[in-house]
Write a protein that holds these residues in place. Structure first.
Motif, PDB file in Angstrom:
ATOM      1  N   THR A 327       0.830  -1.205   0.000  1.00  7.23           N
ATOM      2  CA  THR A 327       0.000   0.000   0.000  1.00  7.23           C
ATOM      3  C   THR A 327       0.865   1.254   0.000  1.00  7.23           C
ATOM      4  O   THR A 327       0.621   2.211  -0.752  1.00  7.23           O
ATOM      5  CB  THR A 327      -0.932   0.004   1.223  1.00  7.23           C
ATOM      6  OG1 THR A 327      -1.821  -1.114   1.149  1.00  7.23           O
ATOM      7  CG2 THR A 327      -1.747   1.290   1.283  1.00  7.23           C
ATOM      8  N   LEU A 328       1.897   1.261   0.830  1.00  3.93           N
ATOM      9  CA  LEU A 328       2.800   2.413   0.890  1.00  3.93           C
ATOM     10  C   LEU A 328       3.611   2.551  -0.401  1.00  3.93           C
ATOM     11  O   LEU A 328       3.824   3.664  -0.893  1.00  3.93           O
ATOM     12  CB  LEU A 328       3.733   2.278   2.096  1.00  3.93           C
ATOM     13  CG  LEU A 328       3.033   2.341   3.467  1.00  3.93           C
ATOM     14  CD1 LEU A 328       4.020   2.046   4.580  1.00  3.93           C
ATOM     15  CD2 LEU A 328       2.384   3.703   3.675  1.00  3.93           C
ATOM     16  N   VAL A 329       4.052   1.417  -0.939  1.00  5.42           N
ATOM     17  CA  VAL A 329       4.815   1.466  -2.190  1.00  5.42           C
ATOM     18  C   VAL A 329       3.955   2.028  -3.317  1.00  5.42           C
ATOM     19  O   VAL A 329       4.404   2.897  -4.097  1.00  5.42           O
ATOM     20  CB  VAL A 329       5.344   0.066  -2.560  1.00  5.42           C
ATOM     21  CG1 VAL A 329       5.891   0.052  -3.984  1.00  5.42           C
ATOM     22  CG2 VAL A 329       6.431  -0.364  -1.585  1.00  5.42           C
ATOM     23  N   SER A 330       2.719   1.554  -3.422  1.00  8.05           N
ATOM     24  CA  SER A 330       1.847   2.056  -4.496  1.00  8.05           C
ATOM     25  C   SER A 330       1.597   3.547  -4.345  1.00  8.05           C
ATOM     26  O   SER A 330       1.540   4.279  -5.332  1.00  8.05           O
ATOM     27  CB  SER A 330       0.522   1.291  -4.492  1.00  8.05           C
ATOM     28  OG  SER A 330      -0.251   1.608  -3.349  1.00  8.05           O
ATOM     29  N   SER A 331       1.464   4.014  -3.095  1.00  8.20           N
ATOM     30  CA  SER A 331       1.225   5.445  -2.890  1.00  8.20           C
ATOM     31  C   SER A 331       2.458   6.266  -3.259  1.00  8.20           C
ATOM     32  O   SER A 331       2.335   7.363  -3.801  1.00  8.20           O
ATOM     33  CB  SER A 331       0.831   5.704  -1.431  1.00  8.20           C
ATOM     34  OG  SER A 331       1.931   5.487  -0.553  1.00  8.20           O
TER      35      SER A 331
END
Length: 353
Positions: A327-331
């Motif tokens: 989730t953090l990587v995609s953001s």
């Protein structure tokens, strides 16, 4: 088409279904058909396959008996000798064996030990197989449930429905958090806030589920705080995975989450039919998906003193950690993509621009 004709076409409903909407409808149809195929494929013909059976028998007949039970048509049992009844009981209580056959060396009436808390359908299936095998040897068997399900837990299904509810809450909460401000988390800050809200929701959801199942309904025993912790982990693992899928795939990620958790995860969770009764595909994927790991752990907490939960808890933790990281990587990827245009000030509108 002229502008007037185009407006007339739109006003008449001709543009009610866009190309994107049509693709999403096709996707919904695919998920629906997959749902039907998955549930019917898993449940339409439950048959025991390699159910672990501990065998306690005199040394002179033990080897031959194990070979016969292990070689029954269809291989319903995975028979293994154990030295005594205490060892057999230990294996059942630690979820290393599904049942145990204790042979009477002085008579023809043997005993079958089962664990109804692991699933009533599995105990019944093993009993039927062993009864037929004993009858062929002109022997009889009596069944004793040494780990029975609670009085309010018919066929040990409460753990399954509890975990299914937690899973539904996880992906619905994540979906609402995402679509409330666009399907993709555009910045790390927004993603972090969503994960924080999801964590808080998971704690409350886990607590609510345990309160409903016990003490309100008295449907499932076990340590209250252990079940609460499990519920929190299940909800967060499913929710974080859903946020990650949405981050990379947008709205389609919700469908993929439903595919994994509902279409594939629920029928393979070992709820209505524990793993030895499921076909090979569902029996293989079940332990690796959140519903299966959750159901196994909930039953272990409720009926088996928390034994054999290390593997399932690691599975749930892996989903939670992977979902959080992705989730953090995609953001961050989305934020980097939009960083350039966002740094350019927009010219003001009006005649004095």
């Amino acid at each position: 088409m002229s502008q007037a004709s185009h407006l007339s076409y739109r006003a008449g409903g001709g543009g009610a279904v866009t190309r994107r909407a049509a693709l999403l409808v096709i996707g919904v149809l695919a998920v629906q058909l997959a749902f039907i195929a998955s549930y019917l494929g898993a449940f339409h013909r439950p048959q025991p396959h390699r159910a672990d059976l501990a065998v306690v028998a005199p040394a002179q007949v033990r080897g031959e008996l194990v070979r016969k039970l292990d070689g029954l048509p269809g291989r319903p049992l995975d028979a293994a000798p154990v030295p005594d009844e205490a060892t057999a009981v230990h294996r059942i209580r630690h979820r290393e064996s599904d049942a145990a056959l204790v042979v009477d060396p002085r008579g023809t009436r043997d005993r079958l030990l089962v664990a109804g808390g692991a699933g009533g359908s599995l105990a019944q299936a093993v009993e039927q197989v062993v009864t037929r095998a004993e009858r062929a040897e002109r022997r009889s068997v009596t069944t004793t449930d040494i780990v029975p399900a609670g009085r309010g837990d018919a066929r040990a299904l409460s753990a399954f429905y509890l975990v299914v509810g937690w899973c539904v809450g996880g992906y619905l909460c994540a979906a609402v958090l995402a679509i409330s401000a666009g399907a993709r988390a555009a910045t790390p800050r927004r993603a972090t806030v969503r994960l924080g809200v999801l964590a808080l929701y998971s704690v409350v959801s886990g607590l609510g589920g345990v309160i409903i199942v016990n003490p309100v309904l008295d449907a499932l025993g076990g340590n209250f705080f252990a079940l609460w912790g499990l519920g929190t982990l299940v909800v967060f693992a499913v929710g974080a995975a859903t946020l990650a899928l949405q981050g990379f795939l947008g709205v389609v990620g919700i469908g993929v989450a439903i595919l994994l958790v509902v279409v594939l995860g629920n029928p393979s969770a070992g709820g209505a039919y524990p793993y030895p009764l499921l076909p090979g595909f569902w029996r293989t994927i079940g332990p690796a998906l959140p519903p299966g790991a959750g159901v196994w752990t909930a039953r272990s907490i409720a009926y088996f003193r928390g034994n054999a939960v290390t593997g399932p808890l690691l599975v749930l933790s892996a989903w939670a950690v992977a979902g959080t990281v992705l989730t953090l990587v995609s953001s961050m990827l989305r934020g980097h993509t939009h960083q350039g245009p966002e740094l350019i000030p927009r010219a003001p509108d009006g005649p004095y621009a």
